[in-house]
Design a protein around this motif. Structure first.
Motif, PDB file in Angstrom:
ATOM      1  N   LEU A  78       0.841  -1.200   0.000  1.00 47.50           N
ATOM      2  CA  LEU A  78       0.000   0.000   0.000  1.00 47.50           C
ATOM      3  C   LEU A  78       0.879   1.254   0.000  1.00 47.50           C
ATOM      4  O   LEU A  78       0.637   2.206  -0.739  1.00 47.50           O
ATOM      5  CB  LEU A  78      -0.911  -0.006   1.232  1.00 47.50           C
ATOM      6  N   HIS A  79       1.921   1.208   0.804  1.00 40.75           N
ATOM      7  CA  HIS A  79       2.824   2.354   0.899  1.00 40.75           C
ATOM      8  C   HIS A  79       3.566   2.596  -0.422  1.00 40.75           C
ATOM      9  O   HIS A  79       3.848   3.726  -0.781  1.00 40.75           O
ATOM     10  CB  HIS A  79       3.821   2.121   2.045  1.00 40.75           C
ATOM     11  N   MET A  80       3.868   1.534  -1.155  1.00 41.24           N
ATOM     12  CA  MET A  80       4.613   1.661  -2.412  1.00 41.24           C
ATOM     13  C   MET A  80       3.759   2.217  -3.550  1.00 41.24           C
ATOM     14  O   MET A  80       4.276   2.542  -4.610  1.00 41.24           O
ATOM     15  CB  MET A  80       5.185   0.302  -2.820  1.00 41.24           C
ATOM     16  N   ALA A  81       2.475   2.375  -3.323  1.00 48.11           N
ATOM     17  CA  ALA A  81       1.589   2.888  -4.368  1.00 48.11           C
ATOM     18  C   ALA A  81       1.936   4.320  -4.769  1.00 48.11           C
ATOM     19  O   ALA A  81       1.459   4.802  -5.794  1.00 48.11           O
ATOM     20  CB  ALA A  81       0.138   2.806  -3.899  1.00 48.11           C
ATOM     21  N   HIS A  82       2.807   4.970  -4.015  1.00 51.73           N
ATOM     22  CA  HIS A  82       3.182   6.362  -4.335  1.00 51.73           C
ATOM     23  C   HIS A  82       3.940   6.475  -5.647  1.00 51.73           C
ATOM     24  O   HIS A  82       3.984   7.539  -6.251  1.00 51.73           O
ATOM     25  CB  HIS A  82       3.985   6.999  -3.206  1.00 51.73           C
ATOM     26  N   ILE A  91       8.278  13.073   0.683  1.00 50.43           N
ATOM     27  CA  ILE A  91       7.143  13.578  -0.101  1.00 50.43           C
ATOM     28  C   ILE A  91       7.579  13.918  -1.521  1.00 50.43           C
ATOM     29  O   ILE A  91       6.837  13.745  -2.478  1.00 50.43           O
ATOM     30  CB  ILE A  91       6.522  14.809   0.591  1.00 50.43           C
ATOM     31  N   ARG A  92       8.821  14.386  -1.673  1.00 48.67           N
ATOM     32  CA  ARG A  92       9.345  14.738  -2.998  1.00 48.67           C
ATOM     33  C   ARG A  92       9.871  13.535  -3.777  1.00 48.67           C
ATOM     34  O   ARG A  92      10.366  13.677  -4.888  1.00 48.67           O
ATOM     35  CB  ARG A  92      10.458  15.774  -2.850  1.00 48.67           C
ATOM     36  N   GLY A  93       9.815  12.347  -3.153  1.00 47.97           N
ATOM     37  CA  GLY A  93      10.251  11.143  -3.850  1.00 47.97           C
ATOM     38  C   GLY A  93      11.717  10.804  -3.685  1.00 47.97           C
ATOM     39  O   GLY A  93      12.209   9.873  -4.307  1.00 47.97           O
ATOM     40  N   THR A  94      12.435  11.542  -2.867  1.00 45.34           N
ATOM     41  CA  THR A  94      13.860  11.272  -2.661  1.00 45.34           C
ATOM     42  C   THR A  94      14.051  10.329  -1.475  1.00 45.34           C
ATOM     43  O   THR A  94      13.122  10.059  -0.719  1.00 45.34           O
ATOM     44  CB  THR A  94      14.630  12.588  -2.409  1.00 45.34           C
ATOM     45  N   VAL A  95      15.264   9.861  -1.314  1.00 53.98           N
ATOM     46  CA  VAL A  95      15.587   8.973  -0.201  1.00 53.98           C
ATOM     47  C   VAL A  95      15.452   9.744   1.118  1.00 53.98           C
ATOM     48  O   VAL A  95      15.714  10.939   1.182  1.00 53.98           O
ATOM     49  CB  VAL A  95      16.998   8.368  -0.374  1.00 53.98           C
ATOM     50  N   SER A  96      14.995   9.051   2.139  1.00 50.98           N
ATOM     51  CA  SER A  96      14.795   9.666   3.455  1.00 50.98           C
ATOM     52  C   SER A  96      16.120  10.056   4.097  1.00 50.98           C
ATOM     53  O   SER A  96      17.152   9.442   3.831  1.00 50.98           O
ATOM     54  CB  SER A  96      14.078   8.685   4.383  1.00 50.98           C
ATOM     55  N   HIS A  97      16.059  11.046   4.967  1.00 51.43           N
ATOM     56  CA  HIS A  97      17.218  11.463   5.758  1.00 51.43           C
ATOM     57  C   HIS A  97      17.131  10.811   7.129  1.00 51.43           C
ATOM     58  O   HIS A  97      16.082  10.860   7.775  1.00 51.43           O
ATOM     59  CB  HIS A  97      17.235  12.986   5.953  1.00 51.43           C
ATOM     60  N   HIS A  98      18.233  10.232   7.571  1.00 49.41           N
ATOM     61  CA  HIS A  98      18.253   9.600   8.886  1.00 49.41           C
ATOM     62  C   HIS A  98      17.903  10.606   9.976  1.00 49.41           C
ATOM     63  O   HIS A  98      17.117  10.307  10.879  1.00 49.41           O
ATOM     64  CB  HIS A  98      19.630   8.977   9.160  1.00 49.41           C
ATOM     65  N   ALA A  99      18.435  11.805   9.898  1.00 46.24           N
ATOM     66  CA  ALA A  99      18.192  12.820  10.920  1.00 46.24           C
ATOM     67  C   ALA A  99      16.707  13.184  11.006  1.00 46.24           C
ATOM     68  O   ALA A  99      16.174  13.402  12.107  1.00 46.24           O
ATOM     69  CB  ALA A  99      19.029  14.070  10.653  1.00 46.24           C
ATOM     70  N   ASP A 100      16.031  13.241   9.880  1.00 47.51           N
ATOM     71  CA  ASP A 100      14.599  13.564   9.877  1.00 47.51           C
ATOM     72  C   ASP A 100      13.789  12.441  10.517  1.00 47.51           C
ATOM     73  O   ASP A 100      12.892  12.687  11.318  1.00 47.51           O
ATOM     74  CB  ASP A 100      14.102  13.823   8.455  1.00 47.51           C
TER      75      ASP A 100
END
Length: 186
Positions: A78-82, A91-100
């Motif tokens: 379901l999550h991959m449906a993005h 939200i912008r489609g980039t890899v997540s930041h560990h700090a965030d």
């Protein structure tokens, strides 16, 4: 929240899940009867925000397939449906930041009255929940190298992996009130 559930449900490291791409060779969520994720290139950091790259797992054992219980596979599908390249994309489609992620996790843990919790504690929790399962099977699932010489003489069997999935599903149902209720909560 989905990343947190995936970390707790797989025992994976944040870097491994953050590096998961939607490439069918790496994420095999829809295969039946055993949906799985394949850990191949975790995210590494140069230490600067924005300085990320795909790197090798910590050990050869880190390159592994982690079988999923069906409710977790459904959650990730379901999550991959993005449609973004990364399963846990921003939200912008980039890899997540560990700090965030770390900041969001710490804020949630503090709200729950456990400011001492860290994302890595989910990995420890996963291993603890599986303490009654075959030790070698848990080592394999976590991507650990065998601990001693005796481990070289033992082998993980399908029944050992099935026991991990059985225990994981029981814990999921206990935490979420059943697989149907958990799916509806998504």
């Amino acid at each position: 929240q989905r990343m947190t559930r995936a970390l707790a449900g797989t025992g994976g490291r944040w870097s491994e899940l953050a590096g998961l791409r939607r490439n069918p060779a790496e994420v095999q969520l829809l295969r039946r009867p055993a949906p799985a994720i394949v850990v191949v290139e975790p995210i590494k950091s140069t230490g600067r925000k924005g300085g990320r790259y795909h790197g090798e797992p910590k050990s050869e054992a880190g390159k592994r397939t982690v079988e999923l219980i069906q409710p977790l596979a459904d959650l990730l599908a379901l999550h991959m449906a993005h449609g973004h390249e990364y399963v846990f994309a921003t939200i912008r489609g980039t890899v997540s930041h560990h700090a965030d992620y770390w900041a969001a996790f710490k804020a949630a843990a503090t709200r729950l009255g456990h400011k001492e919790w860290t994302p890595h504690d989910l990995r420890h929790s996963h291993a603890t929940w599986l303490k009654a399962c075959d030790r070698r099977a848990v080592q394999e699932r976590l991507g650990h190298e065998p601990g001693d010489v005796t481990d070289g003489y033992t082998h993980v069997q399908a029944v050992d992996r099935a026991e991990i999935l059985k225990v994981s599903l029981e814990l999921w149902v206990e935490a979420h009130g059943g697989t149907e209720a958990a799916s509806e909560a998504l």
